[in-house]
Design an enzyme around this catalytic site. Structure first.
Site, PDB file in Angstrom:
ATOM      1  N   CYS A 245       0.858  -1.188   0.000  1.00  0.00           N
ATOM      2  CA  CYS A 245       0.000   0.000   0.000  1.00  0.00           C
ATOM      3  C   CYS A 245       0.892   1.235   0.000  1.00  0.00           C
ATOM      4  O   CYS A 245       1.585   1.488  -0.969  1.00  0.00           O
ATOM      5  CB  CYS A 245      -0.979  -0.026   1.166  1.00  0.00           C
ATOM      6  SG  CYS A 245      -0.217  -0.196   2.795  1.00  0.00           S
ATOM      7  N   ARG A 250      -2.329  -0.823   5.367  1.00  0.00           N
ATOM      8  CA  ARG A 250      -3.512  -1.402   4.732  1.00  0.00           C
ATOM      9  C   ARG A 250      -3.209  -2.796   4.194  1.00  0.00           C
ATOM     10  O   ARG A 250      -4.057  -3.701   4.254  1.00  0.00           O
ATOM     11  CB  ARG A 250      -3.992  -0.484   3.605  1.00  0.00           C
ATOM     12  CG  ARG A 250      -4.670   0.777   4.073  1.00  0.00           C
ATOM     13  CD  ARG A 250      -4.975   1.734   2.934  1.00  0.00           C
ATOM     14  NE  ARG A 250      -3.780   2.429   2.471  1.00  0.00           N
ATOM     15  CZ  ARG A 250      -3.767   3.295   1.458  1.00  0.00           C
ATOM     16  NH1 ARG A 250      -4.890   3.540   0.781  1.00  0.00           N
ATOM     17  NH2 ARG A 250      -2.640   3.910   1.105  1.00  0.00           N
TER      18      ARG A 250
END
Length: 297
Positions: A245, A250
């Site tokens: 990410c 994430r």
């Protein structure tokens, strides 16, 4: 000693249901010897306005990252953190947080770097706990040192670096879990978040775009195994998958899904992610909605 797994039928279909607990299970085991509850949020102030009784706070930014080098804390620092938070090496650690356990999954991934054997996520996280009007407190628990041993990180099994990513381009699955705007190159940072200094926008060539949040439903719980299998149906059992990410937070959520809910054997998180790749010299970058191809040098 580890606490028993949550027998909830809502978890049983996952490859490793022992890596999740429901709110009912946590409520029933609250205060049990050998249970450590950790809150780790994107909004680091949330703990102070109410948290699950007995939970300690781990700040993803100040507790898990080295204050000088752009890296995670080392074994000595992790042992000191665990001592300070009252967590023993053989404790069952249940981590929860805001926003579908986004940062809680990141904390779990860091615990895994240090080989903590029994670390789980609370399915639905903080938001579901509050939505169900379960007990919270402002009291910060007093913890005693546990003598947590110094164990150095073992990065290789679950962490990828830039050269690892370059080596698998066009050969192994690469998943970009960022927002559509970041993937296509329309912006270098998350929508509604400040600019973080990436010099270039776009994505790594051949990376498939599957935003991390697609793995969770509206309540913040993980989607069913059947739904997740459809979402990631392009990954074969022998694949060496890398997820990324912007700094690996994430993609830690996606790493958890692939590793513990779907049972993929070889998944690594490229935590350097776009903060590194978007500033690196002479690495290939693609803009647009298609994964693209690796340029011939």
């Amino acid at each position: 000693m580890p606490l028993p797994a949550d027998p909830s039928p809502t978890l049983s279909a996952y490859a490793h249901p022992e890596r999740l607990v429901t709110a009912d299970w946590l409520s029933a085991h609250m205060g049990a010897p050998g249970l450590a509850i950790v809150e780790s949020d994107e909004d680091v102030l949330l703990y102070d306005v109410g948290h699950i009784p007995g939970a300690v706070k781990i700040d993803w930014h100040t507790d898990l990252n080295d204050p000088r080098v752009r890296d995670y804390i080392n074994g000595e620092q992790f042992a000191e953190l665990m001592d300070r938070k009252g967590i023993a090496r053989d404790d069952t650690v249940v981590i929860y947080g805001d926003k579908s356990n986004w940062w809680a999954a990141y904390a779990l991934w860091v615990f895994t770097l240090f080989g903590h054997a029994d670390v789980r996520l609370l399915n639905g996280g903080r938001d579901l706990w509050l939505a169900e009007r379960r007990e919270t407190t402002l009291d910060v628990p007093t913890k005693t040192c546990t003598g947590y041993p110094v164990v150095q990180r073992n990065d290789a099994p679950i962490r990828a670096f830039r050269d690892d990513v370059l080596a698998i381009l066009d050969a192994q699955p690469l998943i970009d879990v960022r927002s559509p705007e970041e993937y296509t190159g329309k912006r270098t940072h998350m929508p509604d978040y400040p600019e973080e200094g990436a010099l270039r926008a776009g994505h790594i060539p051949t990376a498939v775009h599957i935003p991390w949040g697609k793995a969770a439903d509206e309540s913040g719980r993980f989607r069913s195994r059947e739904e997740l299998e459809r979402l990631y149906d392009f990954i074969n059992p022998d694949d060496q998958t890398v997820v990324y990410c912007r700094i690996g937070e994430r993609s830690s959520h996606t790493w958890f899904v692939l590793t513990h809910l779907l049972g993929k054997a070889d998944v690594r998180n490229y935590d350097g992610s776009w903060t590194e790749w978007g500033n690196a010299v002479r690495v290939p970058i693609v803009a647009g909605e298609e994964p693209g191809v690796v340029p011939v040098v």
